[in-house]
Design a protein around this motif. Structure first.
Motif, PDB file in Angstrom:
ATOM      1  N   ASP A  23       0.810  -1.220   0.000  1.00 12.56           N
ATOM      2  CA  ASP A  23       0.000   0.000   0.000  1.00 12.56           C
ATOM      3  C   ASP A  23       0.841   1.268   0.000  1.00 12.56           C
ATOM      4  O   ASP A  23       0.411   2.299  -0.504  1.00 12.56           O
ATOM      5  CB  ASP A  23      -0.921   0.033   1.231  1.00 12.56           C
ATOM      6  N   LYS A  24       2.047   1.191   0.579  1.00  6.16           N
ATOM      7  CA  LYS A  24       2.866   2.395   0.751  1.00  6.16           C
ATOM      8  C   LYS A  24       3.974   2.554  -0.281  1.00  6.16           C
ATOM      9  O   LYS A  24       4.311   3.671  -0.655  1.00  6.16           O
ATOM     10  CB  LYS A  24       3.493   2.393   2.148  1.00  6.16           C
ATOM     11  N   TYR A  25       4.603   1.429  -0.685  1.00 12.68           N
ATOM     12  CA  TYR A  25       5.840   1.530  -1.461  1.00 12.68           C
ATOM     13  C   TYR A  25       5.870   0.583  -2.662  1.00 12.68           C
ATOM     14  O   TYR A  25       5.290  -0.486  -2.631  1.00 12.68           O
ATOM     15  CB  TYR A  25       7.055   1.157  -0.589  1.00 12.68           C
ATOM     16  N   TYR A  88       9.770  12.046  -4.566  1.00 10.53           N
ATOM     17  CA  TYR A  88       8.783  11.015  -4.861  1.00 10.53           C
ATOM     18  C   TYR A  88       9.203   9.666  -4.285  1.00 10.53           C
ATOM     19  O   TYR A  88       8.455   8.698  -4.347  1.00 10.53           O
ATOM     20  CB  TYR A  88       8.594  10.882  -6.372  1.00 10.53           C
ATOM     21  N   LYS A 121       4.079   5.696  -2.681  1.00 12.80           N
ATOM     22  CA  LYS A 121       2.836   5.673  -3.451  1.00 12.80           C
ATOM     23  C   LYS A 121       1.927   6.857  -3.145  1.00 12.80           C
ATOM     24  O   LYS A 121       1.098   7.223  -3.970  1.00 12.80           O
ATOM     25  CB  LYS A 121       2.107   4.348  -3.246  1.00 12.80           C
ATOM     26  N   ASP A 122       2.095   7.491  -1.972  1.00 17.00           N
ATOM     27  CA  ASP A 122       1.268   8.662  -1.669  1.00 17.00           C
ATOM     28  C   ASP A 122       1.814   9.938  -2.329  1.00 17.00           C
ATOM     29  O   ASP A 122       1.175  10.979  -2.295  1.00 17.00           O
ATOM     30  CB  ASP A 122       1.118   8.861  -0.160  1.00 17.00           C
ATOM     31  N   ARG A 123       2.986   9.851  -2.961  1.00 12.13           N
ATOM     32  CA  ARG A 123       3.573  11.011  -3.641  1.00 12.13           C
ATOM     33  C   ARG A 123       3.701  10.807  -5.149  1.00 12.13           C
ATOM     34  O   ARG A 123       3.832  11.772  -5.888  1.00 12.13           O
ATOM     35  CB  ARG A 123       4.976  11.302  -3.092  1.00 12.13           C
TER      36      ARG A 123
END
Length: 170
Positions: A23-25, A88, A121-123
């Motif tokens: 989910d994050k990376y 990023y 992933k949030d950027r």
């Protein structure tokens, strides 16, 4: 010789291997630099293995180098990353390797530096993550500063005009 620090950009190649995709990376390994003679606007430059080894060691001492996508920083920031919005992801786990696989011959005959590229992933836009995962986007650019050593020579049959010394990733 000219003692002013110079800025350079090179292309690094991502492996097809995905180390993390959660989910994050998204994390994938890449060859970020190798001992080579490369043509730049100001001539042919040699990157000595000894300087690449020191570059990897220093990057590991620091622990991480920020990663930007789709464009280089511009002249207004001396081509260096200076803003939070430019980040990023990060490059991490730098390794100096004595037997990188040559892209053309597939032989393990180059010395250079590998690292893991970790995209946040949030950027990073989802479509860019998808292009990276599918291999549509497999080249990444590395930025670095160096001292230009005015010393011509030859490496593996290729003549060079100067050497890039004291390499530092940015």
């Amino acid at each position: 010789g000219d003692k002013q620090r110079k800025i350079g950009f090179d292309t690094a190649t991502l492996d097809a291997k995905i180390l993390v995709d959660d989910d994050k990376y998204l994390v994938m390994p890449a060859v970020i630099a190798s001992e080579i003679v490369h043509q730049y606007e100001d001539g042919w430059a040699y990157k000595p293995a000894s300087d690449l080894e020191e570059m990897a060691k220093t990057a590991n001492d620091i622990g991480t180098v920020p990663v930007k996508i789709l464009s280089h920083p511009d002249a207004s920031t001396n081509y260096l990353l200076v803003k939070q919005s430019d980040v990023y992801g990060r490059a991490e786990n730098f390794q100096f390797v004595k037997n990188l696989i040559d892209n053309k011959t597939k032989r393990p005959n180059r010395r250079g530096v590998r690292a893991d590229i970790r995209w946040f992933k949030d950027r990073t836009p989802a479509d860019i993550i998808e292009q990276i995962k599918t291999g549509t986007m497999h080249d990444v650019s590395i930025g670095f500063t160096f001292d230009r050593e005015e010393k011509s020579g030859e490496f593996e049959g290729v003549k060079y005009d100067y050497a890039q010394r004291n390499l530092f990733l940015n």
